[in-house]
Design a protein around this motif. Structure first.
Motif, PDB file in Angstrom:
ATOM      1  N   VAL A  66       0.839  -1.197   0.000  1.00  0.00           N
ATOM      2  CA  VAL A  66       0.000   0.000   0.000  1.00  0.00           C
ATOM      3  C   VAL A  66       0.879   1.255   0.000  1.00  0.00           C
ATOM      4  O   VAL A  66       0.663   2.198  -0.769  1.00  0.00           O
ATOM      5  CB  VAL A  66      -0.953   0.000   1.215  1.00  0.00           C
ATOM      6  N   PHE A  67       1.921   1.263   0.847  1.00  0.00           N
ATOM      7  CA  PHE A  67       2.790   2.445   0.907  1.00  0.00           C
ATOM      8  C   PHE A  67       3.499   2.667  -0.426  1.00  0.00           C
ATOM      9  O   PHE A  67       3.676   3.792  -0.871  1.00  0.00           O
ATOM     10  CB  PHE A  67       3.814   2.294   2.045  1.00  0.00           C
ATOM     11  N   LEU A 121      -7.829   3.207  -7.312  1.00  0.00           N
ATOM     12  CA  LEU A 121      -7.850   4.014  -6.093  1.00  0.00           C
ATOM     13  C   LEU A 121      -8.874   3.460  -5.105  1.00  0.00           C
ATOM     14  O   LEU A 121      -8.639   3.446  -3.893  1.00  0.00           O
ATOM     15  CB  LEU A 121      -8.156   5.476  -6.436  1.00  0.00           C
ATOM     16  N   ILE A 174      -7.250   0.748  -3.168  1.00  0.00           N
ATOM     17  CA  ILE A 174      -6.385   1.179  -2.060  1.00  0.00           C
ATOM     18  C   ILE A 174      -7.234   1.544  -0.850  1.00  0.00           C
ATOM     19  O   ILE A 174      -6.952   1.158   0.283  1.00  0.00           O
ATOM     20  CB  ILE A 174      -5.504   2.369  -2.498  1.00  0.00           C
ATOM     21  N   PHE A 175      -8.330   2.262  -1.084  1.00  0.00           N
ATOM     22  CA  PHE A 175      -9.243   2.664  -0.012  1.00  0.00           C
ATOM     23  C   PHE A 175      -9.813   1.430   0.687  1.00  0.00           C
ATOM     24  O   PHE A 175      -9.736   1.288   1.906  1.00  0.00           O
ATOM     25  CB  PHE A 175     -10.373   3.503  -0.625  1.00  0.00           C
ATOM     26  N   THR A 187      -7.249  -1.011   2.356  1.00  0.00           N
ATOM     27  CA  THR A 187      -6.746  -0.471   3.616  1.00  0.00           C
ATOM     28  C   THR A 187      -7.712  -0.794   4.752  1.00  0.00           C
ATOM     29  O   THR A 187      -7.305  -1.246   5.824  1.00  0.00           O
ATOM     30  CB  THR A 187      -6.547   1.057   3.499  1.00  0.00           C
ATOM     31  N   ILE A 188      -9.009  -0.608   4.494  1.00  0.00           N
ATOM     32  CA  ILE A 188      -9.995  -0.956   5.529  1.00  0.00           C
ATOM     33  C   ILE A 188      -9.968  -2.467   5.775  1.00  0.00           C
ATOM     34  O   ILE A 188      -9.934  -2.921   6.930  1.00  0.00           O
ATOM     35  CB  ILE A 188     -11.407  -0.503   5.104  1.00  0.00           C
ATOM     36  N   LEU A 224      -6.719  -3.363   7.720  1.00  0.00           N
ATOM     37  CA  LEU A 224      -6.658  -2.878   9.101  1.00  0.00           C
ATOM     38  C   LEU A 224      -7.660  -3.599   9.992  1.00  0.00           C
ATOM     39  O   LEU A 224      -7.377  -3.876  11.161  1.00  0.00           O
ATOM     40  CB  LEU A 224      -6.913  -1.364   9.142  1.00  0.00           C
ATOM     41  N   THR A 225      -8.843  -3.928   9.453  1.00  0.00           N
ATOM     42  CA  THR A 225      -9.828  -4.628  10.288  1.00  0.00           C
ATOM     43  C   THR A 225      -9.431  -6.084  10.493  1.00  0.00           C
ATOM     44  O   THR A 225     -10.053  -6.772  11.307  1.00  0.00           O
ATOM     45  CB  THR A 225     -11.238  -4.564   9.678  1.00  0.00           C
ATOM     46  N   ILE A 261      -6.643  -6.738  11.822  1.00  0.00           N
ATOM     47  CA  ILE A 261      -5.822  -6.723  13.044  1.00  0.00           C
ATOM     48  C   ILE A 261      -6.608  -7.184  14.271  1.00  0.00           C
ATOM     49  O   ILE A 261      -6.172  -8.092  14.964  1.00  0.00           O
ATOM     50  CB  ILE A 261      -5.183  -5.333  13.262  1.00  0.00           C
TER      51      ILE A 261
END
Lengths: 388, 571
Positions: B339-340, B361, B364-365, B368-369, B372-373, B375
């Motif tokens: 992602v980075f 795009l 990526i949005f 990312t969600i 992160l979810t 985790i």
């Protein structure tokens, strides 16, 4: 006041004093956006970790999307010639965004690990409740042999659930306690928790099955009541002897035992067996195939068939497999796979060890007098039934 | 093929292409051309996607109502969500990018005439068809209601009649996947053109290569698992069912040993597409090529070591839970790195917001969600609360659909002009992308709250206890509304893509300004792709890409491109 009315009023009294929490008890809810009300000893720590992760997530999400939107706007295409020059790589930067997330997740892992260790370390003095799951009901059994469909736990005391399944996988989940554990056939699984705040019998925490277990998976929901020590001990004592208590209450009329007790026992059969002849997972106790209700169709001369066309009366009678119809019914409850009613599969779990003999007697009495019960298993009395 | 040599490299009216090279139905059914096989896969996958989507809408519509509904019984609901999951996983997402788009693009990106084993390629397509027929037959035979995970002992004891047929179907589909993987590994090893070193290979191919390794190594385990399950069901041999002496948790280990790597079979090729889209539509060199390439390989390797994180509440030992939780975080790192790197690729680019880029795009949005979810689901104490709730449903839809499938749709738009030689409506493309994006977030973000508030998965009703319906109804309503918006977006996409086939503007060879090889042959490509094996430079070096007014597209100045590559200017 007719007989049925008096029985109804007795029933409602019996309901509140003996069997279970108030029928109109309400569930405990939370105003929080993410988490349900936290009631157990684990809730505070788990919620803290959850929110901690959430804030890290908000930060990185906003960072990524913010940078993305900014770059897309700042470096939007101008004109047709498009070649753009930018750095191809930058080792320190790339190492940085590899190592930084690594450090963050190690920290997060540690918090989760710490919380989990306490969830798996059961205190030695925990109060044990045995749980049996089956399609599609729960049974909770207390140290004195009492059983219940809703879970009752004493407040302020560690409680340990020892769980087994009679058929497929189930999973016991109490969101307010933040606990969850699969219930696996062929082995015992355990969980523990401690809840300090009492709910009384007017409020409850929700209990769900969260491992898909077939047709009525979404009906395997029960209530959890947290009672103070005195109240709990009182409840569990009465619960263990509820039929005996009934008998003591009506020494002159033994029929009151099944009139009052049947509906509560039938509740455990209701998810598969209807009373009004409607098709269910198992054969209705009512008349569904023209051979009469469950008691009528196993009497001599009935045409009811089992095991692929065999008339049931070849099994029942003096010198046959079952001496009496009662013996056949009892065997059907304790060893349901022995004979299978035509048109149905071998899906019923055994109730061995879950129903005591006096309880089976009550169910058989109910079957004998099915006309005196409404479609939901409530006693309505002979007079009302005749008037219907 | 001497005639092909005479063909002008850039022709206003290409004399023949792979679509017109031979005509007639049989020329398609028996074709060995990777492009035609890719197109057939694409059609089959899109039909399956439609079927799986209809199932999803049925499920979502039922959930508008907390209680029972007359038009859908609990059994039908259970079959619908099972079918939705099984179709989307086995018939849509797993084959979509590698088998449909990969088949088309991979040999062209390599400058090759075809994959290494064209007959095996056609065979794996027909295996897919056979697997799909088994799935359809299973519906006739009584359907299946086990969930796509086929957990024992429910799958051993369920009365549904279609379980064995669908398991046979999954077994066959597994082989289709394995053969595609083998084919791609050999093709990438043996058919790269001169000048294309491993570190000049497009990142899409790195991703497909990493995927192929997983396909070849993990899929056999799925085959064995479903074979054992069929044996248990058919012959009552106790392997997983405790009433016959088996162990149901063993099945979960077997199943996730494949199905966790399978998550990366689904997402890795999507990441590859995004690397292409972001770089091409920003018209600048991808940032951190090596980090992205190696992160694909890292993900492929780690994916084999984390299956136990699906089983934190299953009854496996606490020690194993701790180990699996720890290892699971290792997968998070390479995903974050990608992602980075994509973000850094946007920096100082020349970004055009074409439809494929909008999907890029969006990816990526959404990814990312989705990432992160993951985790709180990898963390032991919080996963205990969230496991098997809608939180998990939301998380994996953000990854499987919001990422893998959105990447597939983005890739489809990216290569559509190449595949069929026509341009679709940019206007409707952007509208549809916006609808899908908004609808998706409405559908699935609400499910995070449903889950953290405790709503279990696979529930037909949510009204049994007092207060349940009140807690969950609002989220279910928003979610279902979102799914209708998303469906509308996909319907519009289907319409304008089909319309473009008949009435679309003719596509130039290179509409977006890409520098990799597929943009240097005509659109659609000729039957054998390149008349002679091209020399390649750095496929992310855009310095030789120029706008050509006459063609209304870009051209790659091959001389300049090769020169800049050999001088090392690209890096």
């Amino acid at each position: 006041m007719t007989l049925s009315h008096s029985i109804t009023s007795i029933l409602s009294q019996a309901g509140s004093s003996m069997s279970s929490g108030a029928a109109d008890a309400t569930s405990i809810r939370s105003d929080e956006f993410w988490m349900p009300a936290g009631a157990s000893n684990f809730a505070a720590e788990i919620d803290w970790v959850f929110h901690f992760i959430n804030y890290i997530n908000y930060f990185f999400f906003l960072l990524v999307v913010g940078i993305m939107v900014y770059f897309v706007w700042k470096y939007r295409q101008k004109g047709r010639e498009v070649y753009a020059r930018g750095p191809n790589h930058n080792l320190p930067l790339e190492l940085g965004w590899t190592i930084l997330p690594t450090i963050i997740v190690v920290v997060i892992f540690f918090f989760g690990f710490k919380g989990y260790v306490s969830m798996r370390t059961v205190p030695a003095d925990a109060y044990q409740i045995d749980v049996t799951a089956q399609q599609w009901s729960w049974q909770f059994k207390y140290p004195n042999g009492a059983t219940s469909a809703d879970l009752y736990v004493p407040a302020g005391k560690p409680v340990k659930l020892v769980m087994r399944s009679n058929d497929v996988l189930h999973c016991l989940y109490i969101p307010d306690f933040r606990v969850k554990q699969d219930v696996v056939p062929g082995r015992y699984t355990t969980m523990w928790f401690q809840v300090d705040e009492m709910t009384g019998e007017e409020k409850f925490h929700r209990l769900y099955c969260t491992e898909y277990c077939g047709k009525d998976h979404s009906r395997m929901n029960q209530r959890v009541f947290v009672l103070g020590e005195v109240q709990f001990n009182d409840w569990v004592t009465k619960q263990g002897r509820w039929l005996e208590e009934l008998a003591k209450k009506y020494p002159d009329d033994p029929s009151m035992i099944w009139k009052i007790g049947a509906s509560r026992l039938y509740a455990r059969c209701a998810s598969c067996h209807t009373l009004d002849g409607k098709a269910g997972t198992g054969p209705s106790w009512g008349n569904y195939d023209g051979s009469g209700d469950i008691w009528a169709r196993i009497q001599p001369g009935a045409v009811h068939k089992v095991d692929g066309g065999k008339p049931v009366q070849t099994l029942i009678g003096p010198g046959k497999e079952y001496e009496t119809p009662e013996a056949y019914l009892r065997a059907s409850i304790l060893n349901p796979g022995q004979h299978i009613v035509d048109g149905y599969g071998n899906v019923m779990p055994t109730f061995k060890g879950q129903l005591r003999d006096p309880e089976i007697d009550v169910l058989i009495d109910m079957m004998k007098n099915l006309k005196e019960f409404d479609a939901k298993g409530k006693y309505i009395g002979g007079a009302t039934a005749a008037a219907k | 093929m001497t005639t092909l040599d005479a063909r002008p490299t850039i022709a206003a009216e290409a004399p023949d292409n792979y679509l017109t090279f031979k005509r007639g139905l049989l020329s398609w059914l028996f074709t060995l051309d990777h492009k035609r096989i890719g197109v057939m896969y694409l059609a089959a996958v899109l039909v399956s996607f439609f079927a799986g989507g209809v199932m999803a809408l049925l499920v979502r519509t039922k959930l508008l109502f907390p209680g029972e509904v007359t038009w859908m019984t609990a059994e039908q609901y259970n079959k619908a969500f099972t079918l939705h999951g099984a179709i989307m996983v086995f018939l849509v997402i797993i084959p979509s990018i590698p088998a449909a788009l990969g088949n088309f693009v991979l040999p062209i990106m390599l400058g090759a005439k075809d994959v290494a084993f064209p007959r095996l390629n056609l065979f794996s397509f027909y295996l897919w068809v056979l697997g799909a027929i088994c799935a359809v037959y299973s519906l006739v035979a009584g359907g299946f209601d086990t969930g796509w995970t086929f957990y024992t002992p429910y799958s051993t004891s369920s009365q549904a009649g279609g379980i064995i047929p669908v398991l046979v179907g999954v077994f066959i589909l597994g082989f289709s996947s394995i053969f595609t993987g083998v084919n791609f590994i050999v093709t990438i090893h043996k058919l790269r053109p001169p000048g294309m070193t491993w570190f000049r290979m497009p990142l899409f191919l790195w991703a497909v290569y990493a995927t192929a390794i997983i396909q070849v190594l993990a899929t056999p385990v799925l085959g064995i698992t479903v074979a054992l399950l069929v044996i248990e069901r058919a012959f009552n041999i106790g392997i997983f069912d405790p009433s016959m002496g088996g162990d149901p948790v063993l099945f979960q280990h077997f199943f996730w040993f494949y199905s966790h790597p399978a998550v990366y079979i689904m997402i890795l090729p999507g990441m590859g597409i995004i690397s292409e889209i972001i770089s091409v539509h920003s018209h600048r060199h991808i940032f951190g090529f090596r980090f992205i390439a190696f992160s694909s390989i890292a993900i492929a390797i780690f994916s084999f070591l984390v299956w136990g994180h699906h089983m934190f509440t299953s009854g496996q030992s606490a020690l194993m839970n701790v180990l699996f939780s720890a290892i699971t975080f290792s997968v998070a790192i390479p995903s974050a790195v990608k992602v980075f790197n994509w973000l850094a690729t946007l920096y100082k680019g020349s970004i055009s917001l074409n439809t494929p880029m909008l999907y890029g795009l969006s990816f990526i949005f959404l990814f990312t969600i989705g990432g992160l979810t993951g985790i709180p689901l990898a963390v032991l104490s919080t996963d205990i609360h969230l496991h098997d709730t809608y939180f998990v449903v939301a998380h994996f839809h953000y990854v499987m659909m919001g990422s893998a499938l959105i990447a597939m749709i983005g890739g489809l738009h990216h290569w559509w002009p190449k595949m069929f030689g026509v341009m679709y409506s940019e206007f409707w493309g952007r509208i549809a992308c916006a609808l899908v994006f908004i609808g998706f977030n409405l559908t699935f973000f609400t499910q995070f709250m449903l889950g953290s508030q405790g709503m279990p998965r696979r529930y037909y009703t949510y009204d049994q206890l007092e207060g349940m319906a009140e807690t969950f109804k609002i989220y279910h309503h928003i979610s279902t509304g979102g799914s209708y918006i998303m469906a509308l977006g996909f319907v519009i996409t289907g319409i304008y893509l089909l319309h473009s086939l008949f009435a679309g503007k003719k596509a130039p060879a290179n509409p977006w300004g890409g520098a990799s090889l597929e943009w240097q042959c005509t659109s659609p490509p000729p039957h054998d792709n390149f008349s002679k094996t091209p020399r390649v430079g750095d496929c992310y070096d855009f310095s030789a890409v120029r706008w050509d007014e006459k063609q209304q597209g870009y051209v790659v100045d091959a001389e300049a491109h090769a020169a800049s590559a050999s001088s090392g200017k690209g890096h």
